[in-house]
Design an enzyme around this catalytic site. Structure first.
Site, mmCIF file in Angstrom:
data_model
loop_
_atom_site.group_PDB
_atom_site.id
_atom_site.type_symbol
_atom_site.label_atom_id
_atom_site.label_comp_id
_atom_site.label_asym_id
_atom_site.label_seq_id
_atom_site.Cartn_x
_atom_site.Cartn_y
_atom_site.Cartn_z
ATOM 1 N N HIS A 32 16.816 26.809 83.642
ATOM 2 C CA HIS A 32 16.190 26.993 82.331
ATOM 3 C C HIS A 32 15.054 28.007 82.465
ATOM 4 O O HIS A 32 14.140 27.784 83.280
ATOM 5 C CB HIS A 32 15.670 25.661 81.802
ATOM 6 C CG HIS A 32 16.767 24.657 81.574
ATOM 7 N ND1 HIS A 32 17.362 23.975 82.611
ATOM 8 C CD2 HIS A 32 17.400 24.278 80.433
ATOM 9 C CE1 HIS A 32 18.317 23.189 82.107
ATOM 10 N NE2 HIS A 32 18.366 23.359 80.796
ATOM 11 N N ASP A 78 19.186 28.553 80.416
ATOM 12 C CA ASP A 78 19.236 28.045 79.045
ATOM 13 C C ASP A 78 17.840 27.937 78.420
ATOM 14 O O ASP A 78 16.839 27.824 79.122
ATOM 15 C CB ASP A 78 19.828 26.632 79.033
ATOM 16 C CG ASP A 78 21.313 26.601 79.313
ATOM 17 O OD1 ASP A 78 21.885 27.624 79.716
ATOM 18 O OD2 ASP A 78 21.892 25.514 79.134
ATOM 19 N N ASP A 79 17.846 27.913 77.113
ATOM 20 C CA ASP A 79 16.722 27.493 76.255
ATOM 21 C C ASP A 79 15.708 28.579 75.950
ATOM 22 O O ASP A 79 14.784 28.353 75.181
ATOM 23 C CB ASP A 79 15.985 26.263 76.802
ATOM 24 C CG ASP A 79 16.850 25.019 76.814
ATOM 25 O OD1 ASP A 79 17.998 25.090 76.330
ATOM 26 O OD2 ASP A 79 16.384 23.975 77.311
ATOM 27 N N HIS A 90 19.270 24.668 68.777
ATOM 28 C CA HIS A 90 19.391 23.728 69.900
ATOM 29 C C HIS A 90 19.816 22.342 69.427
ATOM 30 O O HIS A 90 19.252 21.306 69.818
ATOM 31 C CB HIS A 90 18.086 23.652 70.710
ATOM 32 C CG HIS A 90 18.317 23.196 72.132
ATOM 33 N ND1 HIS A 90 18.224 21.878 72.519
ATOM 34 C CD2 HIS A 90 18.664 23.887 73.246
ATOM 35 C CE1 HIS A 90 18.488 21.793 73.817
ATOM 36 N NE2 HIS A 90 18.766 22.993 74.285
ATOM 37 N N HIS A 123 23.205 29.630 72.651
ATOM 38 C CA HIS A 123 22.895 28.215 72.917
ATOM 39 C C HIS A 123 22.571 27.505 71.597
ATOM 40 O O HIS A 123 21.745 26.616 71.566
ATOM 41 C CB HIS A 123 21.730 28.137 73.905
ATOM 42 C CG HIS A 123 21.534 26.817 74.575
ATOM 43 N ND1 HIS A 123 22.563 26.028 75.035
ATOM 44 C CD2 HIS A 123 20.398 26.132 74.888
ATOM 45 C CE1 HIS A 123 22.060 24.928 75.589
ATOM 46 N NE2 HIS A 123 20.753 24.955 75.501
HETATM 47 NI NI NI Z 1 19.312 23.498 76.204
#
Ligand code: NI
Length: 224
Positions: A176, A35-36, A90, A86
């Site tokens: 991440h 993620d991210d 965010h 995602h």
């Molecule tokens: Ni996130």
């Protein structure tokens, strides 16, 4: 020809790329998810490792970051990884109203498609929390996780590795791709999972192999 129409019985194809990659549904598999990002200094290291050992991953990227990392996103697509959403900014969707939830999903999809040519089919919620308004308005399946490595918190490769190695068949592992120690952990996790006999597949591949139909507005953890 559509390779999904020519696959041998009992196998699945990578729906996103049409690569025709064969997955054995009778052998254990897990989904590595990141993620991210995108964030090329870490993401490219992860992809280098996966390429070496033949694994695929799912990258839940933030829409507003995508224009800055088009080459990394295009590499994800070219190498058979799944690019997923995602949200655009965010945002914690459970704090938003219907129109804002729809905008976070749609704008994220638009940004990802503009950067790499593929429109995601899966959403992951920042923070992982949903409510009835989110479920009614996300418009996509929401894929959470059931193995949390806490890599973002520890920034420690060994503890991230140890958490990931608790995974069982059908698990979805959260990491991440914005922290260097996570790439260090992946360099240990991927060969170790392979040595234990796990196939490393995308989330869509995992769902297909397990016969799970991911529905828009549904929330999912492990896919068994
Ligand atoms: Ni996130």
């Amino acid at each position: 020809a559509d390779p999904s129409q020519t696959a041998a019985p009992g196998t699945t194809d990578n729906a996103q790329t049409g690569s025709g990659r064969q997955i054995d549904p009778d052998k254990p598999m897990v989904a590595l998810t990141f993620d991210d990002g995108p964030y090329a200094p870490v993401g490219n290291r992860i992809m280098d490792c996966l390429a070496q050992y033949g694994g695929k991953a799912t990258f839940y990227v933030v829409g507003e970051r995508c224009a800055s990392y088009q080459a990394e996103l295009q590499r994800m697509v070219a190498e058979g990884h799944e690019v997923a959403n995602h949200t655009m900014n965010h945002k914690y969707l459970q704090k938003l109203g219907a129109a804002q939830i729809q905008a976070q999903a749609n704008q994220g999809n638009d940004a990802i498609q503009a950067a790499c040519g593929v429109r995601p089919t899966l959403l992951r919620l920042p923070g992982g929390n949903h409510n009835a308004t989110v479920m009614a308005n996300a418009g996509m399946p929401m894929i959470q996780w059931n193995v949390d490595t806490l890599d973002w918190k520890t920034k420690n490769a060994q503890s991230t590795y140890e958490a990931a190695m608790t995974a069982q068949d059908g698990d979805v592992i959260l990491m991440h791709d914005i922290h260097g120690p996570t790439a260090d952990a992946v360099d240990m996790i991927v060969p170790a999972l392979k040595a234990k006999g796990f196939q490393m597949v995308t989330v869509s591949e995992l769902a297909a192999a397990k016969g799970i139909n991911l529905e828009n507005g549904g929330a999912y953890g492990a896919l068994r």
